[in-house]
Enzyme design. Structure first.
Site, mmCIF file in Angstrom:
data_model
loop_
_atom_site.group_PDB
_atom_site.id
_atom_site.type_symbol
_atom_site.label_atom_id
_atom_site.label_comp_id
_atom_site.label_asym_id
_atom_site.label_seq_id
_atom_site.Cartn_x
_atom_site.Cartn_y
_atom_site.Cartn_z
ATOM 1 N N ASN A 32 -10.163 -0.582 -2.162
ATOM 2 C CA ASN A 32 -8.741 -0.360 -1.879
ATOM 3 C C ASN A 32 -7.934 -0.962 -3.026
ATOM 4 O O ASN A 32 -7.940 -2.175 -3.221
ATOM 5 C CB ASN A 32 -8.416 -1.036 -0.545
ATOM 6 C CG ASN A 32 -6.957 -0.921 -0.143
ATOM 7 O OD1 ASN A 32 -6.083 -0.719 -0.982
ATOM 8 N ND2 ASN A 32 -6.688 -1.071 1.139
ATOM 9 N N CYS A 91 0.820 -1.224 0.000
ATOM 10 C CA CYS A 91 0.000 0.000 0.000
ATOM 11 C C CYS A 91 0.850 1.269 0.000
ATOM 12 O O CYS A 91 0.393 2.328 -0.417
ATOM 13 C CB CYS A 91 -0.938 0.021 1.198
ATOM 14 S SG CYS A 91 -2.009 -1.409 1.266
ATOM 15 N N HIS A 122 -3.669 7.108 1.173
ATOM 16 C CA HIS A 122 -3.911 5.796 0.560
ATOM 17 C C HIS A 122 -5.332 5.379 0.926
ATOM 18 O O HIS A 122 -5.728 5.477 2.095
ATOM 19 C CB HIS A 122 -2.894 4.779 1.082
ATOM 20 C CG HIS A 122 -3.351 3.373 0.924
ATOM 21 N ND1 HIS A 122 -3.773 2.873 -0.291
ATOM 22 C CD2 HIS A 122 -3.489 2.352 1.818
ATOM 23 C CE1 HIS A 122 -4.153 1.610 -0.118
ATOM 24 N NE2 HIS A 122 -3.989 1.279 1.145
HETATM 25 N N1 ACO Z 1 -19.427 -9.139 5.747
HETATM 26 C C1 ACO Z 1 -20.122 -9.430 6.852
HETATM 27 N N2 ACO Z 1 -19.547 -9.761 8.012
HETATM 28 C C2 ACO Z 1 -18.215 -9.809 8.039
HETATM 29 C C3 ACO Z 1 -17.419 -9.520 6.921
HETATM 30 C C4 ACO Z 1 -18.089 -9.180 5.740
HETATM 31 N N3 ACO Z 1 -17.438 -8.876 4.603
HETATM 32 N N4 ACO Z 1 -16.130 -9.643 7.256
HETATM 33 C C5 ACO Z 1 -16.089 -9.995 8.549
HETATM 34 N N5 ACO Z 1 -17.344 -10.101 9.023
HETATM 35 C C6 ACO Z 1 -17.773 -10.450 10.364
HETATM 36 C C7 ACO Z 1 -16.753 -11.235 11.140
HETATM 37 O O1 ACO Z 1 -16.809 -12.607 10.815
HETATM 38 C C8 ACO Z 1 -17.169 -10.961 12.562
HETATM 39 O O2 ACO Z 1 -18.251 -11.775 12.865
HETATM 40 P P1 ACO Z 1 -18.438 -12.385 14.369
HETATM 41 O O3 ACO Z 1 -18.599 -11.170 15.247
HETATM 42 O O4 ACO Z 1 -19.666 -13.191 14.235
HETATM 43 O O5 ACO Z 1 -17.191 -13.154 14.623
HETATM 44 C C9 ACO Z 1 -17.668 -9.522 12.481
HETATM 45 O O6 ACO Z 1 -17.959 -9.255 11.117
HETATM 46 C C10 ACO Z 1 -16.677 -8.515 13.000
HETATM 47 O O7 ACO Z 1 -15.408 -8.825 12.406
HETATM 48 P P2 ACO Z 1 -14.152 -7.940 12.680
HETATM 49 O O8 ACO Z 1 -13.018 -8.470 11.851
HETATM 50 O O9 ACO Z 1 -13.972 -7.769 14.141
HETATM 51 O O10 ACO Z 1 -14.679 -6.594 12.032
HETATM 52 P P3 ACO Z 1 -14.109 -5.163 12.190
HETATM 53 O O11 ACO Z 1 -15.099 -4.302 12.830
HETATM 54 O O12 ACO Z 1 -12.722 -5.160 12.727
HETATM 55 O O13 ACO Z 1 -14.024 -4.716 10.669
HETATM 56 C C11 ACO Z 1 -12.319 -4.414 9.005
HETATM 57 C C12 ACO Z 1 -13.172 -5.424 9.781
HETATM 58 C C13 ACO Z 1 -13.233 -3.571 8.133
HETATM 59 C C14 ACO Z 1 -11.357 -5.159 8.124
HETATM 60 C C15 ACO Z 1 -11.619 -3.516 10.039
HETATM 61 O O14 ACO Z 1 -10.890 -4.291 10.962
HETATM 62 C C16 ACO Z 1 -10.711 -2.563 9.408
HETATM 63 O O15 ACO Z 1 -11.158 -1.586 8.860
HETATM 64 N N6 ACO Z 1 -9.407 -2.789 9.512
HETATM 65 C C17 ACO Z 1 -8.429 -1.962 8.881
HETATM 66 C C18 ACO Z 1 -7.789 -2.744 7.872
HETATM 67 C C19 ACO Z 1 -7.966 -2.176 6.528
HETATM 68 O O16 ACO Z 1 -8.577 -1.195 6.280
HETATM 69 N N7 ACO Z 1 -7.325 -2.834 5.634
HETATM 70 C C20 ACO Z 1 -7.320 -2.408 4.308
HETATM 71 C C21 ACO Z 1 -6.197 -3.044 3.652
HETATM 72 S S1 ACO Z 1 -4.717 -2.720 4.422
HETATM 73 C C22 ACO Z 1 -4.236 -1.249 3.957
HETATM 74 O O17 ACO Z 1 -4.550 -0.821 2.885
HETATM 75 C C23 ACO Z 1 -3.447 -0.507 4.907
#
Ligand code: ACO
Length: 335
Positions: free
Chosen positions: A292, A115, A262
């Site tokens: 992304n 990234c 980004h």
């Molecule tokens: N649709 C529906 N439910 C989902 C999905 C989906 N696509 N993905 C995960 N879930 C569920 C999980 O299974 C979990 O269910 P559970 O509670 O029954 O176990 C629930 O949603 C919560 O999951 P978490 O992983 O805790 O969700 P979180 O609130 O952390 O959101 C996310 C996930 C969006 C990835 C968040 O952690 C985030 O924004 N992280 C930053 C990472 C990022 O932005 N990465 C981008 C790429 S890296 C970069 O470019 C720097």
């Protein structure tokens, strides 16, 4: 010694739009979940059978950037190609661009910084231009993610986030020390390498070994992301490098015309915006439309901001990135 500046910008997005509703049909997810957590409404995926690949999207974006720069491809002295999804394991995608643009024996270097790839590439171009070694440098960010994602419910935490696309800029010499790229900062922290990674196959476990294991549950060839850990680190590192760039340039946050982060996640951009007290018009976001696109996200967003007149002569621009490695960095530009 020269400064460097950007004189041409281009972008290319595959035509095929994949909405959140389309994803609902193939995995257990929802438009509401995706929008609430990431801000993404739709992304582009290369259609199977299309000519588009990582390098080829880069070529299409580059042709626009080169034309807008008003130079011929043959005047390019160096190609820097940022990607985490190169066409081949080796050679890199940069040489394929060199061939496609018919630039005789021009050096071409791939930058594998995920990234942060475009920020690393611009900083590298800046150094080559500053020393006088090269005059015109083509910098590309391009990613073909969709073919390598787990598009089942198993991979939903990652596969809803990423999209395909490319952006490119043409950089050249600037005589004034007060214009162009004013400063850049680059960092990495390898202790978190596995928190956002794709580790299989690797040099300790080559393809023949993986095939020998014949394990249907092996998903090491899909990306892995510790989402919340990435989020927490991203907001801190984004803030640090933006602050470092501002300090070196002697700018206050209110003076920024446009911050182009980004496009990792809209929530990360909003967190950073709030932290610096920036108005909506000071931060450019298009993740809603493209997801992304990793190394391509900043050059695509920068090109769009320029096309919309939000980046113009005199603009104070900051590019900032964080990603797998972990790696992070920023570029401060007086346009
Ligand atoms: N649709 C529906 N439910 C989902 C999905 C989906 N696509 N993905 C995960 N879930 C569920 C999980 O299974 C979990 O269910 P559970 O509670 O029954 O176990 C629930 O949603 C919560 O999951 P978490 O992983 O805790 O969700 P979180 O609130 O952390 O959101 C996310 C996930 C969006 C990835 C968040 O952690 C985030 O924004 N992280 C930053 C990472 C990022 O932005 N990465 C981008 C790429 S890296 C970069 O470019 C720097």
């Amino acid at each position: 010694m020269y400064n460097s500046k950007i004189i041409g910008l281009g972008k290319y997005l595959p035509e095929n739009v994949v909405t959140n509703a389309d994803l609902e049909k193939i995995m257990d997810t929802s438009d509401a979940w995706i929008q609430e957590r990431t801000g993404i409404k739709e992304r582009r995926h290369i259609l199977k059978g299309s000519d588009d690949t990582t390098y080829y999207m880069g070529v299409k974006a580059s042709k626009i950037a080169i034309e807008r720069a008003g130079i011929s491809p043959q005047e390019i002295d160096l190609i820097l190609f940022a990607t985490l999804s190169p066409d081949y394991y080796f050679p890199g995608s940069g040489v394929l661009v060199q061939e496609a643009l018919e630039i005789p024996n021009c050096p071409a270097m791939d930058i594998r910084m995920q990234c942060s790839g475009f920020v690393y590439a611009v900083a590298t171009a800046d150094q080559f231009i500053k020393t006088g070694m090269y005059k015109n440098v083509l910098v590309i960010g391009s990613e073909y993610h969709s073919g390598g994602l787990d598009m089942t419910s198993r991979g939903r935490n990652i596969s809803v986030i990423f999209g395909d696309g490319a952006g490119a800029v043409l950089m050249t010499r600037e005589k004034s020390k007060k214009k162009g790229i004013l400063n850049s900062q680059l960092h990495s922290e390898g202790k978190y390498a596995q928190e956002l990674s794709l580790i299989g196959p690797n040099t300790r476990r080559w393809v023949p070994e993986i095939m020998e294991e014949n394990n249907p549950d092996d998903i090491s060839y899909f990306p892995h992301m510790n989402g919340q850990f990435v989020f927490k680190n991203a907001v801190v590192r984004f803030s640090e490098v933006i602050m470092a760039g501002l300090k070196k340039a002697g700018w206050r946050p209110q003076e920024i015309d446009i911050l182009i982060p980004h496009q990792a996640n809209l929530r990360i951009s909003q967190f950073v915006q709030k932290k610096f007290g920036l108005a909506d018009k000071q931060v450019y976001n298009n993740i809603q439309r493209y997801g992304n696109t990793t190394a391509a996200s900043i050059p695509i967003a920068l090109t769009e901001a320029w096309e919309e007149g939000k980046v113009k002569k005199g603009s104070k621009v900051i590019l900032a990135a964080f990603g797998s490695g972990f790696t992070w960095g920023s570029i401060t530009i007086q346009w």
